[in-house]
Motif scaffolding. Structure first.
Motif, mmCIF file in Angstrom:
data_model
loop_
_atom_site.group_PDB
_atom_site.id
_atom_site.type_symbol
_atom_site.label_atom_id
_atom_site.label_comp_id
_atom_site.label_asym_id
_atom_site.label_seq_id
_atom_site.Cartn_x
_atom_site.Cartn_y
_atom_site.Cartn_z
ATOM 1 N N ILE A 77 -1.216 1.901 -1.916
ATOM 2 C CA ILE A 77 -0.191 1.442 -0.968
ATOM 3 C C ILE A 77 1.091 1.079 -1.709
ATOM 4 O O ILE A 77 2.208 1.442 -1.304
ATOM 5 C CB ILE A 77 -0.707 0.242 -0.145
ATOM 6 N N ASP A 78 0.963 0.344 -2.836
ATOM 7 C CA ASP A 78 2.139 -0.049 -3.625
ATOM 8 C C ASP A 78 2.868 1.169 -4.187
ATOM 9 O O ASP A 78 4.083 1.125 -4.398
ATOM 10 C CB ASP A 78 1.713 -0.976 -4.771
ATOM 11 N N ALA A 79 2.105 2.250 -4.413
ATOM 12 C CA ALA A 79 2.720 3.479 -4.947
ATOM 13 C C ALA A 79 3.376 4.319 -3.854
ATOM 14 O O ALA A 79 3.937 5.381 -4.146
ATOM 15 C CB ALA A 79 1.659 4.306 -5.670
ATOM 16 N N GLY A 80 3.310 3.856 -2.601
ATOM 17 C CA GLY A 80 3.965 4.561 -1.512
ATOM 18 C C GLY A 80 3.152 5.666 -0.878
ATOM 19 O O GLY A 80 3.695 6.484 -0.122
ATOM 20 N N VAL A 81 1.850 5.708 -1.170
ATOM 21 C CA VAL A 81 0.996 6.728 -0.561
ATOM 22 C C VAL A 81 0.857 6.432 0.933
ATOM 23 O O VAL A 81 0.649 5.281 1.315
ATOM 24 C CB VAL A 81 -0.405 6.729 -1.232
ATOM 25 N N PRO A 82 1.002 7.433 1.816
ATOM 26 C CA PRO A 82 0.845 7.197 3.256
ATOM 27 C C PRO A 82 -0.504 6.567 3.585
ATOM 28 O O PRO A 82 -1.513 6.857 2.925
ATOM 29 C CB PRO A 82 0.961 8.608 3.854
ATOM 30 N N ARG A 83 -0.518 5.736 4.628
ATOM 31 C CA ARG A 83 -1.728 4.993 4.955
ATOM 32 C C ARG A 83 -2.919 5.897 5.252
ATOM 33 O O ARG A 83 -4.052 5.538 4.973
ATOM 34 C CB ARG A 83 -1.470 4.082 6.169
#
Length: 551
Positions: A451-457
């Motif tokens: 999540i912190d790396a910006g991966v979609p939920r």
């Protein structure tokens, strides 16, 4: 522990109402009375899985309607505050304590249990589990989190360990012809305890809540009283077979050439010195680590992967949902968790019973190979948007998680014999304690990192699934290393006879059947099964009502 239990024993019956010699079965005893006695205990301690039902009400125990939050609250100050509401994360440590103490207490006192017998262990388990919940109720009344940790987590956790392993050795000795089925019946109860306890707790909290109370401490006391009655009934229902007893017409499997099943016995002092013990330890730890990680993330996983699809709006991702829509899919996700619970319970009986036919090692090969495939394909099912396929895949995964617990005692009996199988099983449960930390930590930290790396939920769990599949690969390798033991590890016939002499002296007549173990499902057995079966059916019905929202 031993001194305390001896005091209880002597105070009740002089020559020991709780002593092992007192519960050797007499002619006419029906072995089918033992599984419901075990279920009565396991259904009660299995509520450990359902304790999260108390977290949200307890997180507003001071504010009642809304939590009273304190900006400077940390884990240490939360233990002693009386003016701030606890955070869910602070309460969640009780769940961790449950399974760490379960594994540790089973390992520490497993040997004592073999000497003392299942009745004494069952009574001590009832005192610890129910007494611990009562102490936790005092912690709620005084708003002292440390007291809840001590009561439910530590004292209750010791009760969990003793209650969990109390029937294992006894059932294996009563059902040498169906070891897997017998342990599956009992350990099924541990998986089903939350299915009964969680809806019961909700009902009781709604009855007891007032403008000044969320109703938790009253619920604790009522449930502790109910559980104490059931657990004592189970403990006093235990009987052990006389030394040398076997079912009429049954021939030990070694005579049929099954090399993986021994008829000899390994002493407790030697079991952990063998490579086989540690390979089976890894087998259990890795299987449980993967499964318990899924249990811990089941609800958020379904919501974040499918988002608006659960409401028939596939164009909406999780982060695009309104507060009302998130509430709606949370209810659907609760149905998912409930359905996984049913698979967990059913798998304990199904897989353990199947292991009697195909063997314990082959059963674990099935767990690992099928599990690797399902974990590896889960991201594909998620990206296809096929929630029915996704739910079915994880249902099978959870059935094998439960089946692993139920099959492991029979696996140990096959390799190490039955004389000390309860104590050996107790030591092996340190693998569960390890997995209870390893699995959730791996899953939760990977999720946060993604999540912190910006991966979609809807993609944050992909890498997690591959990691869990990797764990199962390691488990598969460990299972290949489980071989029959060398002769040097087994006790001599003279040593076994000496250990069994005390039990043999208490039996009424020569070894053999002499009418013990017969009867099948007669009227008394049916009544005993009804006592535990009716609550199970009620729990299944309540779970199915919740699960209906998923479809």
């Amino acid at each position: 522990m031993s001194a305390a239990s001896d005091t209880i024993s002597g105070g009740i019956g002089g020559v020991g109402l709780l002593d092992r010699e007192r519960i050797v079965a007499r002619p006419g005893f029906n072995r089918w009375l033992v599984p419901p006695a075990a279920l009565a205990i396991h259904l009660c301690i299995g509520m450990a899985y359902g304790f999260s039902v108390f977290w949200l009400p307890l997180s507003r125990a001071v504010g009642i309607d809304q939590p009273v939050a304190c900006a400077d609250l940390n884990l240490v100050t939360a233990l002693f505050t009386t003016s701030c509401d606890w955070r869910v994360a602070d309460l969640g440590w009780i769940y961790t304590l449950f399974f760490v103490l379960l594994g540790c207490s089973a390992a520490i006192w497993g040997g004592w249990l073999e000497r003392a017998g299942p009745r004494k262990a069952g009574v001590v388990s009832a005192l610890c589990w129910c007494g611990g919940i009562a102490v936790a109720a005092v912690g709620v009344i005084t708003h002292q989190l440390w007291l809840m940790w001590l009561g439910a987590g530590v004292i209750g956790g010791i009760g969990l360990g003793l209650g969990y392993i109390s029937p294992v050795s006894t059932l294996i000795k009563w059902f040498p012809d169906r070891r897997g089925m017998a342990t599956g019946m009992a350990i099924m109860g541990f998986g089903g305890g939350a299915m009964i306890g969680a809806p019961l707790a909700n009902i009781l909290m709604n009855i007891f809540k007032t403008p000044d109370s969320v109703g938790v401490w009253q619920t604790f006391l009522v449930m502790a009283a109910i559980y104490f009655v059931f657990m004592l009934g189970g403990a006093f229902g235990y009987r052990i077979p006389p030394a040398g007893w076997r079912p009429d017409g049954w021939t030990p499997p070694a005579a049929a050439g099954k090399a993986m099943i021994t008829t000899r016995h390994v002493h407790l002092r030697d079991a952990h010195k063998t490579r086989q013990f540690w390979m089976i330890w890894l087998v259990l730890c890795l299987n449980v680590s993967a499964g318990i990680g899924v249990i811990g993330m089941a609800s958020p996983m379904l919501q974040e992967i499918f988002g608006g699809r659960l409401l028939g709006q596939p164009e909406l991702g999780f982060t695009s949902l309104s507060a009302d829509q998130k509430t709606a899919i949370a209810a659907i996700a609760a149905g998912f968790a409930g359905l996984l619970s049913l698979f967990n319970i059913g798998g304990r009986f199904f897989w353990a019973s199947l292991s009697d036919k195909i063997g314990r090692k082959n059963t674990y090969y099935t767990f690992f190979i099928l599990g690797i495939v399902l974990y590896a394909l889960a991201p594909t099912a998620a990206h296809m948007g096929n929630q029915v396929l996704f739910v079915l895949m994880f249902g099978i995964i959870l059935s094998m998680y439960g089946g692993g617990f139920a099959t492991i005692p029979a696996y140990l009996a096959d390799i190490f014999g039955t004389q000390f199988v309860g104590a050996i099983h107790g030591r092996l449960l340190t693998a569960w304690a390890t997995a209870g930390i390893l699995g959730p930590v791996v899953v939760n930290y990977i999720r946060e990192f993604q999540i912190d790396a910006g991966v979609p939920r809807d993609q944050v769990y992909d890498f997690t699934m591959y990691i869990l599949a990797g764990m199962l690969v390691l488990g598969l390798i460990a299972n290949t290393r489980v071989k029959p033991l060398a002769d040097k590890w087994f006790m001599s016939e003279e040593e076994v006879a000496k250990l069994q002499a005390k039990s043999a002296a208490a039996q009424a007549g020569p070894s053999g059947s002499f009418g013990i173990g017969k009867g099948g499902f007669d009227g008394v057995a049916l009544a005993a099964w009804a006592v535990v079966g009716i609550p199970i059916l009620w729990g299944v019905w309540m779970t199915l009502q919740t699960t209906a929202a998923l479809f």
